[in-house]
Design a protein around this motif. Structure first.
Motif, mmCIF file in Angstrom:
data_model
loop_
_atom_site.group_PDB
_atom_site.id
_atom_site.type_symbol
_atom_site.label_atom_id
_atom_site.label_comp_id
_atom_site.label_asym_id
_atom_site.label_seq_id
_atom_site.Cartn_x
_atom_site.Cartn_y
_atom_site.Cartn_z
ATOM 1 N N VAL A 134 0.860 -1.232 -0.004
ATOM 2 C CA VAL A 134 0.060 -0.009 -0.009
ATOM 3 C C VAL A 134 0.779 1.406 0.019
ATOM 4 C CG1 VAL A 134 -1.750 1.111 1.275
ATOM 5 C CG2 VAL A 134 -1.811 -1.269 1.331
ATOM 6 N N VAL A 135 0.415 2.006 -0.945
ATOM 7 C CA VAL A 135 1.397 3.430 -0.955
ATOM 8 C C VAL A 135 0.504 4.420 -0.709
ATOM 9 C CG1 VAL A 135 2.765 4.604 -2.509
ATOM 10 C CG2 VAL A 135 2.954 2.462 -2.730
ATOM 11 N N SER A 136 0.904 5.270 0.157
ATOM 12 C CA SER A 136 -0.094 6.477 0.374
ATOM 13 C C SER A 136 0.661 7.924 -0.126
ATOM 14 C CB SER A 136 -0.169 6.692 1.780
ATOM 15 O OG SER A 136 -0.891 5.667 2.462
ATOM 16 N N LEU A 137 -0.158 8.564 -1.014
ATOM 17 C CA LEU A 137 0.296 9.600 -1.615
ATOM 18 C C LEU A 137 -0.532 11.004 -1.289
ATOM 19 C CD1 LEU A 137 0.715 8.180 -5.225
ATOM 20 C CD2 LEU A 137 2.594 8.534 -3.508
ATOM 21 N N PRO A 138 0.006 11.920 -0.763
ATOM 22 C CA PRO A 138 -0.632 13.138 -0.142
ATOM 23 C C PRO A 138 -1.219 13.889 -1.490
ATOM 24 C CG PRO A 138 1.541 13.494 0.300
ATOM 25 C CD PRO A 138 1.585 12.245 -0.303
ATOM 26 N N TYR A 139 -2.421 14.649 -1.253
ATOM 27 C CA TYR A 139 -2.915 15.453 -2.407
ATOM 28 C C TYR A 139 -3.961 16.573 -1.459
ATOM 29 C CZ TYR A 139 -7.354 12.687 -2.184
ATOM 30 O OH TYR A 139 -8.259 11.992 -1.646
ATOM 31 N N SER A 140 -3.915 17.815 -2.216
ATOM 32 C CA SER A 140 -4.625 18.641 -1.331
ATOM 33 C C SER A 140 -6.210 19.006 -2.243
ATOM 34 C CB SER A 140 -3.888 20.087 -1.689
ATOM 35 O OG SER A 140 -4.051 20.556 -3.106
ATOM 36 N N GLN A 141 -6.431 18.466 -3.262
ATOM 37 C CA GLN A 141 -7.788 18.605 -3.737
ATOM 38 C C GLN A 141 -8.257 17.251 -4.681
ATOM 39 O OE1 GLN A 141 -7.394 22.520 -5.675
ATOM 40 N NE2 GLN A 141 -9.053 23.137 -4.411
ATOM 41 N N GLU A 142 -9.322 16.994 -4.650
ATOM 42 C CA GLU A 142 -9.962 16.156 -5.547
ATOM 43 C C GLU A 142 -10.252 16.772 -6.815
ATOM 44 O OE1 GLU A 142 -13.038 13.958 -3.892
ATOM 45 O OE2 GLU A 142 -12.081 13.356 -1.845
ATOM 46 N N LEU A 143 -9.599 16.460 -7.996
ATOM 47 C CA LEU A 143 -9.729 16.990 -9.154
ATOM 48 C C LEU A 143 -9.659 16.044 -10.283
ATOM 49 C CD1 LEU A 143 -6.875 19.872 -8.900
ATOM 50 C CD2 LEU A 143 -9.362 20.261 -8.697
ATOM 51 N N PRO A 144 -10.505 16.493 -11.404
ATOM 52 C CA PRO A 144 -10.809 15.371 -12.404
ATOM 53 C C PRO A 144 -9.357 14.961 -12.958
ATOM 54 C CG PRO A 144 -11.471 17.641 -13.097
ATOM 55 C CD PRO A 144 -11.350 17.531 -11.475
ATOM 56 N N CYS A 145 -8.458 15.700 -13.204
ATOM 57 C CA CYS A 145 -7.173 15.704 -13.761
ATOM 58 C C CYS A 145 -6.144 15.080 -12.730
ATOM 59 C CB CYS A 145 -6.661 16.980 -14.191
ATOM 60 S SG CYS A 145 -6.371 18.182 -13.097
ATOM 61 N N LEU A 146 -6.467 14.694 -11.632
ATOM 62 C CA LEU A 146 -5.591 14.165 -10.715
ATOM 63 C C LEU A 146 -5.546 12.733 -10.780
ATOM 64 C CD1 LEU A 146 -3.693 14.693 -8.191
ATOM 65 C CD2 LEU A 146 -5.514 14.245 -6.711
ATOM 66 N N CYS A 147 -4.330 12.349 -11.287
ATOM 67 C CA CYS A 147 -4.226 10.763 -11.683
ATOM 68 C C CYS A 147 -2.988 10.177 -11.290
ATOM 69 C CB CYS A 147 -4.256 10.650 -13.145
ATOM 70 S SG CYS A 147 -5.157 11.411 -14.023
ATOM 71 N N LEU A 148 -2.868 8.846 -10.909
ATOM 72 C CA LEU A 148 -2.087 7.994 -10.299
ATOM 73 C C LEU A 148 -1.352 7.164 -11.485
ATOM 74 C CD1 LEU A 148 -3.607 6.543 -7.239
ATOM 75 C CD2 LEU A 148 -1.971 8.384 -7.444
ATOM 76 N N GLU A 149 -0.158 7.218 -11.663
ATOM 77 C CA GLU A 149 0.723 6.409 -12.765
ATOM 78 C C GLU A 149 1.616 5.379 -12.209
ATOM 79 O OE1 GLU A 149 1.910 8.151 -17.246
ATOM 80 O OE2 GLU A 149 3.382 8.370 -15.817
ATOM 81 N N GLY A 150 1.610 4.010 -12.488
ATOM 82 C CA GLY A 150 2.634 3.509 -12.020
ATOM 83 C C GLY A 150 3.395 2.383 -13.033
ATOM 84 N N TRP A 151 4.301 2.110 -12.727
ATOM 85 C CA TRP A 151 4.996 1.229 -13.872
ATOM 86 C C TRP A 151 6.348 0.469 -13.255
ATOM 87 C CZ3 TRP A 151 5.542 6.317 -13.175
ATOM 88 C CH2 TRP A 151 6.936 6.754 -13.201
#
Length: 290
Positions: free
Chosen positions: A120-137
Motif C-alpha cells: 500500500v502506497v499513500s500519496l498526499p494531495y490537496s484537492q480532488e480534481l478530475p485531472c488528478l491521476c496515479l501512474e505506475g510502472w
C-alpha cells in the motif's frame, strides 16, 4: 545416478529495490534434491527464448560422506537472474557432475506484476480534481505505464474547477484560473435572482486557455461568471454573498439606441433585454480591517 535425486524445480519473479539505483526484476530459482554420494553440486541455467541469451549459476553441496546422510532432502537456493517484463525463459537444473538424463526443465514467463512486491502506497494531495491521476510502472526499461484517474467522473471534483474565482479590489479585476486543463468558454452573465437563468452579456465571452480576466468590474450581486465546457455549464456568482467590498456610488452604464444613461446599481434590479451592461472604472477602495 537416479533421476529422483532432483525432486523439484521452482522459479518465481521477485523485485529488488535499492534506494540509489531504483528497482529491478529478477528470477529466483529453488531446487529440492536428495543427497547422493556422487552429487557435488547443482547448476541452474536460464535461456531467453527471444534472444537465446543464457545465464548459469552453480551451487556446491557437501558430499554425503556417511551412509546416514544419503537420502536426506535438501533445499537449494540460487542467486538472482536478471530478467525483464514479459520475457519467455527456459529454466534448466542439472547435477554436478552431470549425469545423462538427470535434469529438470521448465518454462517461465516473467509477469508484469512481480510476486511479493504488492504494498500500500499513500500519496498526499490537496484537492480532488478530475485531472488528478496515479501512474505506475515497473522499474525496467520500456515498461508499460498504467494510469488511473479516480476523480475524472466525480461530480464534486468537477464542481471544484469553478471555485477558483478571485476579485482584486485595488484593480477591480475579476479573474479565474483553471486548476485542470479545460476546453470551453467563460463569459459574464446577469442573473436576476436566485435560481433564475443567467443571461450572457454580449462581447464578454472568452476562450478558456489559461487565466481569464475581466478588468474594471463592479461588485454587483447579480453579476456572475458562466463556464461552458464539454462536461456541461456552471455559474459562479462571487458577489452574491457580498464577500467583497462594494463601492457606495457604484453605477453601471447602459447603452441603448446609441445613447447613454446611468442607472444605480440596485441589488434587485436587472437590465432590460435590449440593454447591455458595461463596467466602469471606480477608485480603489481600502481592504476591510476584519
Amino acid at each position: 545416478m537416479s533421476r529422483s535425486v532432483l525432486e523439484a524445480l521452482t522459479s518465481y519473479t521477485a523485485m529488488q529495490c535499492i534506494p540509489s539505483d531504483g528497482c529491478s526484476l529478477f528470477l529466483r530459482v529453488r531446487a529440492s534434491i536428495t543427497l547422493h554420494e556422487h552429487l557435488r553440486g547443482l547448476e541452474a541455467c536460464t535461456m531467453s527464448l527471444d534472444t537465446q541469451e543464457t545465464q548459469c549459476q552453480s551451487v556446491w553441496v557437501a558430499r554425503a560422506s556417511h551412509r546416514q546422510q544419503v537420502g536426506q532432502q535438501l533445499q537449494v537456493y540460487f542467486g538472482c537472474f536478471a530478467v525483464s517484463v514479459a520475457q519467455h525463459l527456459y529454466v534448466t537444473l542439472r547435477t554436478i557432475p552431470h549425469f545423462c538424463g538427470v535434469q529438470l526443465d521448465q518454462k517461465h514467463l516473467v509477469e508484469v506484476t512481480a510476486n511479493n512486491v504488492s504494498r500500500v502506497v499513500s500519496l498526499p494531495y490537496s484537492q480532488e480534481l478530475p485531472c488528478l491521476c496515479l501512474e505506475g510502472w515497473s522499474a525496467t526499461p520500456d515498461a508499460v505505464r498504467i494510469q488511473i484517474c479516480p476523480f475524472e467522473n466525480d461530480t464534486e471534483a468537477l464542481e471544484m474547477l469553478w471555485d477558483t474565482v478571485y476579485y482584486h479590489p485595488g484593480s477591480q479585476t475579476l479573474s479565474w484560473e483553471p486548476t485542470c486543463p479545460v476546453s470551453g468558454h467563460v463569459s459574464l452573465c446577469w442573473r436576476p435572482g436566485p435560481g433564475a437563468g443567467c443571461r450572457k452579456l454580449q462581447r464578454s465571452s472568452q476562450l478558456v486557455h489559461r487565466r481569464v480576466q475581466y478588468p474594471l468590474v463592479d461588485t454587483q450581486p447579480q453579476l456572475c461568471l458562466k463556464f461552458s465546457t464539454s462536461w456541461g455549464s456552471w455559474v459562479r456568482c462571487p458577489f452574491e454573498q457580498r464577500r467583497f467590498p462594494t463601492p457606495p456610488t457604484s453605477r453601471c452604464t447602459c447603452v441603448t439606441g446609441g445613447s447613454h444613461s446611468s442607472l444605480p446599481a440596485n441589488p434587485h434590479s436587472r437590465p432590460a433585454r435590449s440593454l447591455q451592461p458595461q463596467v466602469t472604472p471606480q477608485p480603489p477602495l481600502p481592504l476591510p480591517s476584519w
